[in-house]
Design an enzyme around this catalytic site. Structure first.
Site, mmCIF file in Angstrom:
data_model
loop_
_atom_site.group_PDB
_atom_site.id
_atom_site.type_symbol
_atom_site.label_atom_id
_atom_site.label_comp_id
_atom_site.label_asym_id
_atom_site.label_seq_id
_atom_site.Cartn_x
_atom_site.Cartn_y
_atom_site.Cartn_z
ATOM 1 N NE ARG A 70 -3.803 0.349 1.942
ATOM 2 C CZ ARG A 70 -4.602 0.898 2.849
ATOM 3 N NH1 ARG A 70 -4.753 0.322 4.022
ATOM 4 N NH2 ARG A 70 -5.248 2.011 2.597
ATOM 5 C CD GLN A 101 -13.776 8.948 6.321
ATOM 6 O OE1 GLN A 101 -14.210 7.928 6.838
ATOM 7 N NE2 GLN A 101 -14.398 9.579 5.354
ATOM 8 C CG ASN A 102 -8.495 9.122 1.556
ATOM 9 O OD1 ASN A 102 -9.331 8.309 1.934
ATOM 10 N ND2 ASN A 102 -8.662 9.889 0.506
ATOM 11 C CB VAL A 103 -3.683 6.223 5.522
ATOM 12 C CG1 VAL A 103 -4.685 6.113 6.676
ATOM 13 C CG2 VAL A 103 -3.837 5.035 4.574
ATOM 14 C CG ASP A 104 -4.119 8.759 -0.159
ATOM 15 O OD1 ASP A 104 -3.970 9.944 0.166
ATOM 16 O OD2 ASP A 104 -5.168 8.317 -0.677
ATOM 17 C CG HIS A 119 -8.954 6.925 9.514
ATOM 18 N ND1 HIS A 119 -9.880 6.480 8.602
ATOM 19 C CD2 HIS A 119 -9.648 7.257 10.622
ATOM 20 C CE1 HIS A 119 -11.092 6.542 9.141
ATOM 21 N NE2 HIS A 119 -10.979 7.014 10.357
ATOM 22 C CB CYS A 131 7.983 3.776 23.754
ATOM 23 S SG CYS A 131 8.956 4.037 22.268
ATOM 24 C CB SER A 189 -19.290 4.696 2.097
ATOM 25 O OG SER A 189 -18.388 4.364 3.118
#
Ligand code: NAD
Ligand code: ZN
Length: 245
Positions: A70, A101-104, A119, A131, A189
């Site tokens: 990914r 909400q995307n992590v890209d 996210h 830690c 969505s």
């Protein structure tokens, strides 16, 4: 796509706009949405079987590999006209907050500055024992490295199923939603909580809700404007008719 004139007027005169994006906006860059089936080696898995702390504990190599792929895909693809239109919007507005909400990481690469990543981000890793170590990670091969401080495994700095969202980021997103007078929900969505409550919060505080999606969602019955179409086409048009005409 025709953008209603009164929406253009509302956006022009608004003081504060918040936008929430989901996997749909990155779909036109070539990243699959959550509902697309996993392919190849991953076809036997559901995302829920890979994106959890339990999966990482059980099988860190498989989960790490999944994120290597990914991460590689996210770095290979380019932001699309939808991402660029949101970056442009930010330049025209006094108060504009982009909640994703995307992590890209594609919004930042397109030039957006005021971005809240609900996210996390796939190009960072953090210590699985919490830690405090968080570091950039662009490597797309190899296996889960050890935390330089405590020796536990490092893991992607993303929010997995069953995990809490970063508290400060969520609080800022809720505040932005409450303050907005126009709230855009784009390519999501609107199912995943708590992101799905953001448009509700905005509406309760009097915002006009605008949805951009290929199809109706659970949110659609509550929105003021539903702009049906691809984010990469609708958003540049929205910017054009609002500021460039
Ligand atoms: P989702 O897959 O549940 O929904 C995607 C939505 O986008 C759908 O409603 C679909 O109709 C719409 N859509 C698809 N293509 C579109 C386009 N070109 N223009 C406009 N709309 C389009 O995604 P979600 O709501 O973001 O929730 C899923 C979760 O999956 C999130 O938590 C997210 O973190 C994660 N995820 C992220 C990525 C990424 O970072 N690119 C990719 C997949 C999943
Ligand atoms: Zn550690």
């Amino acid at each position: 796509m025709d953008i209603p004139n009164n929406l253009v007027g509302l956006i022009r005169s608004s003081d504060s706009i918040a936008a929430l994006t989901g996997a749909g906006i990155s779909q036109e860059s070539g990243l699959r949405t959550f509902r697309d089936k996993l392919e190849g080696l991953w076809a036997q898995y559901k995302p829920e079987d890979l994106a959890t702390p339990e999966a990482f504990e059980r099988n860190p190599e498989v989960v790490w590999d999944f994120y290597n792929v990914r991460r590689l895909r996210s770095c290979e693809v380019q932001p699309n006209p939808g991402h660029f239109a949101l970056a442009e919007m930010e330049r025209y507005l006094k108060n504009f907050i982009l909640i994703t909400q995307n992590v890209d990481g594609l919004h930042s690469r397109a030039g957006s500055r005021n971005v809240l990543e609900l996210h996390g981000n796939i190009t960072r890793v953090k210590c699985s024992r919490n830690c405090g170590i968080i570091t950039r990670w662009e490597d797309t091969s190899g296996c889960s490295p050890a935390c330089p401080t405590c020796g536990a495994k490092l893991r992607p700095d993303v929010v997995w199923f069953g995990e809490m969202l970063p508290r400060d980021v969520l609080a800022s997103a809720m505040q932005a939603a409450r303050r907005s007078d126009v709230f855009l929900s784009i390519g999501t969505s609107a199912l995943v909580q708590p992101a799905a409550t953001l448009p509700v919060l905005a509406k309760q505080n009097g915002a006009v809700i605008v949805e951009v999606n290929l199809e109706a969602t659970l949110l659609t019955p509550f929105v003021d404007y539903f702009l049906c179409g691809k984010a990469g086409e609708v958003l540049p048009e929205l910017v054009r008719v609002t500021w460039l005409r």
